[in-house]
Every structure is written in structure tokens, then in C-alpha cells.
Design a protein around this motif. Structure first.
Motif, mmCIF file in Angstrom:
data_model
loop_
_atom_site.group_PDB
_atom_site.id
_atom_site.type_symbol
_atom_site.label_atom_id
_atom_site.label_comp_id
_atom_site.label_asym_id
_atom_site.label_seq_id
_atom_site.Cartn_x
_atom_site.Cartn_y
_atom_site.Cartn_z
ATOM 1 N N VAL A 272 16.237 -53.895 -52.315
ATOM 2 C CA VAL A 272 16.086 -55.290 -52.699
ATOM 3 C C VAL A 272 15.044 -55.334 -53.809
ATOM 4 O O VAL A 272 13.888 -54.955 -53.593
ATOM 5 C CB VAL A 272 15.643 -56.168 -51.517
ATOM 6 N N ASN A 273 15.501 -55.733 -54.993
ATOM 7 C CA ASN A 273 14.622 -55.738 -56.166
ATOM 8 C C ASN A 273 13.951 -54.380 -56.386
ATOM 9 O O ASN A 273 12.775 -54.294 -56.742
ATOM 10 C CB ASN A 273 13.570 -56.840 -56.052
ATOM 11 N N GLY A 274 14.704 -53.311 -56.116
ATOM 12 C CA GLY A 274 14.214 -51.960 -56.366
ATOM 13 C C GLY A 274 13.524 -51.302 -55.202
ATOM 14 O O GLY A 274 13.404 -50.080 -55.149
ATOM 15 N N GLY A 275 13.038 -52.087 -54.243
ATOM 16 C CA GLY A 275 12.350 -51.512 -53.087
ATOM 17 C C GLY A 275 13.320 -51.195 -51.962
ATOM 18 O O GLY A 275 14.315 -51.901 -51.761
ATOM 19 N N ILE A 276 13.043 -50.119 -51.223
ATOM 20 C CA ILE A 276 13.937 -49.724 -50.132
ATOM 21 C C ILE A 276 13.847 -50.714 -48.976
ATOM 22 O O ILE A 276 12.767 -50.986 -48.453
ATOM 23 C CB ILE A 276 13.602 -48.308 -49.643
ATOM 24 N N ASP A 277 14.989 -51.256 -48.610
ATOM 25 C CA ASP A 277 15.069 -52.182 -47.481
ATOM 26 C C ASP A 277 15.555 -51.478 -46.223
ATOM 27 O O ASP A 277 15.208 -51.860 -45.111
ATOM 28 C CB ASP A 277 16.010 -53.337 -47.807
ATOM 29 N N GLY A 278 16.394 -50.447 -46.394
ATOM 30 C CA GLY A 278 16.924 -49.743 -45.230
ATOM 31 C C GLY A 278 18.027 -48.776 -45.619
ATOM 32 O O GLY A 278 18.296 -48.549 -46.797
ATOM 33 N N VAL A 279 18.647 -48.210 -44.603
ATOM 34 C CA VAL A 279 19.753 -47.262 -44.778
ATOM 35 C C VAL A 279 20.925 -47.722 -43.930
ATOM 36 O O VAL A 279 20.751 -48.078 -42.756
ATOM 37 C CB VAL A 279 19.343 -45.839 -44.357
ATOM 38 N N ILE A 280 22.102 -47.742 -44.537
ATOM 39 C CA ILE A 280 23.327 -48.079 -43.801
ATOM 40 C C ILE A 280 24.200 -46.840 -43.697
ATOM 41 O O ILE A 280 24.617 -46.268 -44.722
ATOM 42 C CB ILE A 280 24.126 -49.206 -44.475
ATOM 43 N N ALA A 281 24.459 -46.404 -42.479
ATOM 44 C CA ALA A 281 25.435 -45.348 -42.219
ATOM 45 C C ALA A 281 26.675 -46.013 -41.636
ATOM 46 O O ALA A 281 26.597 -47.114 -41.082
ATOM 47 C CB ALA A 281 24.874 -44.319 -41.252
ATOM 48 N N ALA A 282 27.802 -45.359 -41.762
ATOM 49 C CA ALA A 282 29.050 -45.982 -41.317
ATOM 50 C C ALA A 282 29.938 -44.991 -40.593
ATOM 51 O O ALA A 282 29.966 -43.805 -40.923
ATOM 52 C CB ALA A 282 29.798 -46.585 -42.505
ATOM 53 N N GLY A 283 30.670 -45.500 -39.611
ATOM 54 C CA GLY A 283 31.733 -44.745 -38.971
ATOM 55 C C GLY A 283 33.050 -45.236 -39.533
ATOM 56 O O GLY A 283 33.246 -46.445 -39.689
ATOM 57 N N VAL A 284 33.942 -44.316 -39.868
ATOM 58 C CA VAL A 284 35.202 -44.679 -40.507
ATOM 59 C C VAL A 284 36.359 -44.042 -39.746
ATOM 60 O O VAL A 284 36.317 -42.855 -39.404
ATOM 61 C CB VAL A 284 35.235 -44.219 -41.982
ATOM 62 N N GLU A 285 37.387 -44.837 -39.504
ATOM 63 C CA GLU A 285 38.631 -44.333 -38.916
ATOM 64 C C GLU A 285 39.795 -45.055 -39.568
ATOM 65 O O GLU A 285 39.745 -46.270 -39.758
ATOM 66 C CB GLU A 285 38.660 -44.556 -37.396
ATOM 67 N N GLY A 286 40.834 -44.295 -39.906
ATOM 68 C CA GLY A 286 41.998 -44.910 -40.523
ATOM 69 C C GLY A 286 41.685 -45.616 -41.827
ATOM 70 O O GLY A 286 42.366 -46.591 -42.194
ATOM 71 N N GLY A 287 40.668 -45.164 -42.530
ATOM 72 C CA GLY A 287 40.304 -45.775 -43.804
ATOM 73 C C GLY A 287 39.508 -47.049 -43.675
ATOM 74 O O GLY A 287 39.123 -47.641 -44.694
ATOM 75 N N LEU A 288 39.243 -47.499 -42.465
ATOM 76 C CA LEU A 288 38.467 -48.719 -42.232
ATOM 77 C C LEU A 288 37.152 -48.393 -41.537
ATOM 78 O O LEU A 288 37.052 -47.417 -40.790
ATOM 79 C CB LEU A 288 39.259 -49.717 -41.372
#
Length: 313
Positions: A272-288
Motif C-alpha cells: 500500500v503506497n509502496g509499504g508492505i501490507d502483507g502476503v497473500i498465498a493461494a490454493g488453486v484447483e481446476g484453475g480457480l
């Protein structure tokens, strides 16, 4: 304590010295990345894993190496015991944690993502499943299923008979298999889904989010009581998309997602405005996208600036 006896190998830093401790030091350094991976998979916390390595090193320096036939096995045994002790103590701490708890994300080298077995074992989705196991079950599962340690060795590490370990392993495997992701997707497929998510995320595109989210997607956010986060998991594409657009997207100016690799899988560093806000990891199945894991707790974001080496052997 003089400089030569300072336990710097436990931190991964150079060790300068000589004398009888050299062979012990060399053995520890040779297996350090493996020991960290074992401790991290058992604890879900890099900080706790580092503490375990420090304890392992101190214990290792008191061992008579002439009585040890397999340095790697003995070090794994010490690490497992120390991890079990710590896992039992942090269970109470996690029960008192503010909001949802997520594992500490680690920036990992791209080659980790190419090792399907390693990448799955440290994925956010599987690490959360491991959190539902009892401490001994988790230790047995990690040693057997991830690191392929023999039953006799596991028995020595957890203080159970080999017969009991086999039963525990079977029970833990059945528990994990019922909850782990059904499909292992390629890094390319996961990256494509996350890229689509990023574009919609950055622009607050509700329909774009709905197009890439699975109907029963689950979003878990971890602020640790330090930063705002959803107090409970959010389930369903509509609810997740509205939460993102309303709470994280268009309400924040200068929101960007930077592609990276976390825990062996494609992920986003949110700024956010260059500063680290967090990390998003994702689980994916069937392209979704079936799972979104958003770590905002700043105490858990210390391992995303430089790569953490993880190994299975």
C-alpha cells in the motif's frame, strides 16, 4: 563463552574456529537446512524453528560423536524432540491468538515450486491441515510422509514403539488425506489464477474476482491483533469478493500485488503506497482459487525479504 564456542552455526552464519568441535560443527552445518525444514513443518513458525535449531545445536555439542553412527538421523531425532516440546507449549499460545492463525510465510527459491512434493508439504493449505493434528501425530506424519524417515527412527524420536508409530502414521495420514487439497496443480496454472486475481484485486473489479474464485473459496486473514483482519474465515465467492473490494480493494489507494514465491507456491506481496501490507498465498484447483491466506501480522513478515532454503534430504 569464547568466540570459538559461540553456537553461530545454528543461525546459519559462518563459524570460525578449530579443535575437537570442528566435526560436530561440520555435521550440523551440512544438515542445517534439513533440520530447519523439519522444525518449520512441525511448528509453522520460522522464529520457533530457529529457536529449535539453537537448542538442537547446544544439545549436539554435548554428544559424543564416537557413539553416533548416523549424524543426520541423530540430529533429526534431537530436532524432532525439541520441536515436539515447543509444539506442545505453543498450542496454548495459539489458542489465545487474536483472530485466525496462519503459518509464517517464507520466501522460497523458484526451484522449490518445481519440487511438487516439497512445495505441497510446505504449502499454506497443508500446513493448516497439519495444525489440526495432535503434536505426536504431526511429528510422525511429517517425518514419515514428508521426509520418509523409517518407523524405527521415528519411534526413537517420539518415544513410542514402532508398532504404535505405524498406527499413529496411519491415523494421521487418513486425517490429512481427508482434508488436503484434492489436486496438485502446476506452478504455471497457479500463477495464471493468481495473476487474474491480482488484476481484479488491484482495480477492485468485483466480477473479475468472481470469475477466478471457486464457489466455495475460503479466505483466512491473520492480523494477530496488530493489524485489521477478518476475525473468522470467510466462505463463498460472493462474500470473499465483496470483502476484498469493500475492505481491501477500492478503499485503499496505491494498492498493488507483487508476484513472488512463498512456501513453494506463487503468491503476492501486497503493498500500500509502496509499504508492505502483507502476503497473500493461494490454493488453486481446476484453475480457480479455492483458498486465500492473507498474512498481515507484521511479526510474521520477516522472512519475505530473502529466500529461506528448504530441503527434504
Amino acid at each position: 563463552m569464547d568466540e570459538r564456542s559461540e553456537p553461530t552455526p545454528a543461525t546459519g552464519e559462518p563459524f570460525a574456529g578449530g579443535g575437537p568441535a570442528d566435526s560436530a560443527t561440520e555435521a550440523f552445518v551440512a544438515h542445517r537446512n534439513l533440520l530447519f525444514t523439519v522444525a518449520y513443518e512441525m511448528l509453522g513458525s520460522a522464529a520457533d524453528a530457529e529457536d529449535v535449531l539453537q537448542e538442537t545445536w547446544l544439545r549436539w555439542m554435548r554428544v559424543d560423536l564416537e557413539q553416533v553412527h548416523d549424524h543426520r538421523a541423530y540430529l533429526v531425532r534431537i530436532t524432532t524432540r525439541r520441536s515436539l516440546d515447543r509444539l506442545r507449549s505453543v498450542k496454548r499460545r495459539r489458542e489465545e491468538y487474536v483472530g485466525s492463525w496462519l503459518p509464517e510465510p517464507l520466501l522460497t527459491a523458484p526451484d522449490v515450486a518445481e519440487d511438487a512434493e516439497l512445495a505441497e508439504s510446505v504449502s499454506m493449505a497443508l500446513m493448516l491441515v497439519l495444525e489440526t493434528l495432535a503434536p505426536t501425530e504431526r511429528a510422525v506424519f511429517v517425518l514419515r510422509e514428508v521426509f520418509d524417515v523409517g518407523y524405527e527412527e521415528i519411534a526413537a524420536a517420539v518415544g513410542k514403539s514402532p508398532v504404535a508409530v505405524r498406527q499413529i502414521a496411519h491415523r494421521a495420514r487418513r486425517h490429512v488425506d481427508a482434508r488436503r487439497p484434492r489436486e496438485v496443480v502446476s506452478p504455471g496454472v497457479a500463477r495464471a489464477a493468481l495473476d487474474s486475481f491480482r488484476r481484479a484485486f488491484e482495480t477492485g473489479d468485483l466480477q473479475g474476482l468472481l470469475d477466478v474464485l471457486a464457489p466455495e473459496v475460503v479466505l483466512i486473514s491473520d492480523g494477530g491483533g496488530v493489524k485489521q483482519a477478518a476475525p473468522r474465515p470467510i466462505v463463498g465467492a460472493g462474500k470473499v469478493a465483496r470483502f476484498i473490494v469493500g475492505g481491501l480493494g477500492k478503499a485503499q489507494v496505491g494498492l498493488t500485488g507483487e508476484a513472488t514465491v512463498v512456501n513453494g507456491s506463487p503468491a503476492l506481496v501486497v503493498r500500500v503506497n509502496g509499504g508492505i501490507d502483507g502476503v497473500i498465498a493461494a490454493g488453486v484447483e481446476g484453475g480457480l482459487i479455492t483458498g486465500l491466506y492473507y498474512v498481515r501480522n507484521p511479526h510474521k513478515l520477516t522472512r519475505i525479504a530473502s529466500e529461506t532454503p528448504l530441503v527434504l534430504h
